[in-house]
Motif scaffolding. Structure first.
Motif, short mmCIF file in Angstrom:
data_model
loop_
_atom_site.label_atom_id
_atom_site.label_comp_id
_atom_site.label_asym_id
_atom_site.label_seq_id
_atom_site.Cartn_x
_atom_site.Cartn_y
_atom_site.Cartn_z
N VAL A 80 -2.88 9.44 12.68
CA VAL A 80 -2.85 10.71 11.96
C VAL A 80 -3.29 11.85 12.88
N MET A 81 -4.34 11.62 13.67
CA MET A 81 -4.80 12.65 14.59
C MET A 81 -3.77 12.92 15.69
N PHE A 82 -3.08 11.87 16.14
CA PHE A 82 -2.00 12.05 17.12
C PHE A 82 -0.92 12.97 16.55
N LEU A 83 -0.50 12.70 15.32
CA LEU A 83 0.51 13.55 14.68
C LEU A 83 0.01 14.96 14.46
N PHE A 84 -1.27 15.11 14.11
CA PHE A 84 -1.85 16.43 13.91
C PHE A 84 -1.78 17.26 15.19
N TYR A 85 -2.18 16.66 16.32
CA TYR A 85 -2.16 17.39 17.59
C TYR A 85 -0.73 17.73 18.02
N ILE A 86 0.21 16.81 17.81
CA ILE A 86 1.60 17.08 18.15
C ILE A 86 2.15 18.24 17.31
N ILE A 87 1.90 18.20 16.01
CA ILE A 87 2.40 19.26 15.11
C ILE A 87 1.74 20.59 15.42
N LEU A 88 0.43 20.59 15.67
CA LEU A 88 -0.26 21.84 16.00
C LEU A 88 0.26 22.42 17.32
N GLY A 89 0.45 21.57 18.32
CA GLY A 89 0.97 22.03 19.60
C GLY A 89 2.38 22.58 19.47
N ALA A 90 3.23 21.88 18.72
CA ALA A 90 4.61 22.34 18.53
C ALA A 90 4.64 23.65 17.74
N SER A 91 3.76 23.77 16.75
CA SER A 91 3.76 25.02 15.98
C SER A 91 3.28 26.19 16.83
N LEU A 92 2.34 25.95 17.72
CA LEU A 92 1.90 27.03 18.61
C LEU A 92 3.03 27.47 19.54
N ILE A 93 3.85 26.53 19.97
CA ILE A 93 4.93 26.85 20.90
C ILE A 93 6.12 27.48 20.20
N PHE A 94 6.58 26.89 19.09
CA PHE A 94 7.86 27.28 18.51
C PHE A 94 7.78 28.26 17.34
N TRP A 95 6.62 28.42 16.72
CA TRP A 95 6.51 29.32 15.58
C TRP A 95 6.34 30.74 16.10
N LYS A 96 7.37 31.54 15.91
CA LYS A 96 7.38 32.90 16.46
C LYS A 96 6.29 33.79 15.86
N GLU A 97 6.15 33.75 14.55
CA GLU A 97 5.17 34.60 13.87
C GLU A 97 3.94 33.80 13.47
N PHE A 98 3.34 33.11 14.43
CA PHE A 98 2.15 32.32 14.16
C PHE A 98 1.04 33.25 13.68
N PRO A 99 0.29 32.84 12.65
CA PRO A 99 -0.70 33.76 12.05
C PRO A 99 -1.93 34.02 12.92
N ILE A 100 -1.72 34.21 14.19
CA ILE A 100 -2.78 34.64 15.11
C ILE A 100 -2.31 35.96 15.70
N ILE A 137 1.61 29.16 24.37
CA ILE A 137 2.46 28.09 24.89
C ILE A 137 1.64 27.12 25.73
N LEU A 138 0.76 27.63 26.57
CA LEU A 138 -0.08 26.77 27.40
C LEU A 138 -1.01 25.92 26.53
N LEU A 139 -1.59 26.50 25.50
CA LEU A 139 -2.46 25.75 24.61
C LEU A 139 -1.67 24.69 23.85
N GLY A 140 -0.47 25.03 23.42
CA GLY A 140 0.38 24.05 22.74
C GLY A 140 0.73 22.88 23.63
N LEU A 141 1.07 23.15 24.87
CA LEU A 141 1.38 22.07 25.82
C LEU A 141 0.15 21.21 26.09
N LEU A 142 -1.00 21.85 26.22
CA LEU A 142 -2.24 21.11 26.45
C LEU A 142 -2.55 20.20 25.26
N LEU A 143 -2.37 20.69 24.05
CA LEU A 143 -2.60 19.86 22.87
C LEU A 143 -1.64 18.68 22.81
N MET A 144 -0.40 18.90 23.20
CA MET A 144 0.58 17.82 23.17
C MET A 144 0.28 16.77 24.24
#
Length: 77
Positions: A23-43, A54-61
């Motif tokens: 579950v944690m593996f999937l969480f990190y993959i999804i969080l990293g992918a959302s940081l990379i591909f979600w254009k309007e990320f709520p940050i 993008i760098l943080l997303g890659l690091l998480l993945m």
């Protein structure tokens, strides 16, 4: 190759921790992918720029892949 007999011999606690690790593996993959591909990320872009997201997303993945590798290859003590 994955030895499925190894997974059948685990205690309930070990199976729970294995599933929690997946579950944690999937969480990190999804969080990293959302940081990379979600254009309007709520940050706010002023807080963290697109390049660093993008760098943080890659690091998480990469971290997720390392955790998954360690989870699959762990030995019983």
């Amino acid at each position: 190759m994955i030895d499925f007999n190894f997974f059948k011999q685990k205690s309930p606690q070990q199976r729970f921790l294995f599933i929690l690790g997946l579950v944690m593996f999937l969480f990190y993959i999804i969080l990293g992918a959302s940081l990379i591909f979600w254009k309007e990320f709520p940050i706010n872009e002023e807080v963290i720029s697109r390049k660093y997201r993008i760098l943080l997303g890659l690091l998480l993945m990469v971290y997720a892949v390392i955790r998954f590798y360690r989870l699959i290859n762990q030995k019983d003590n």
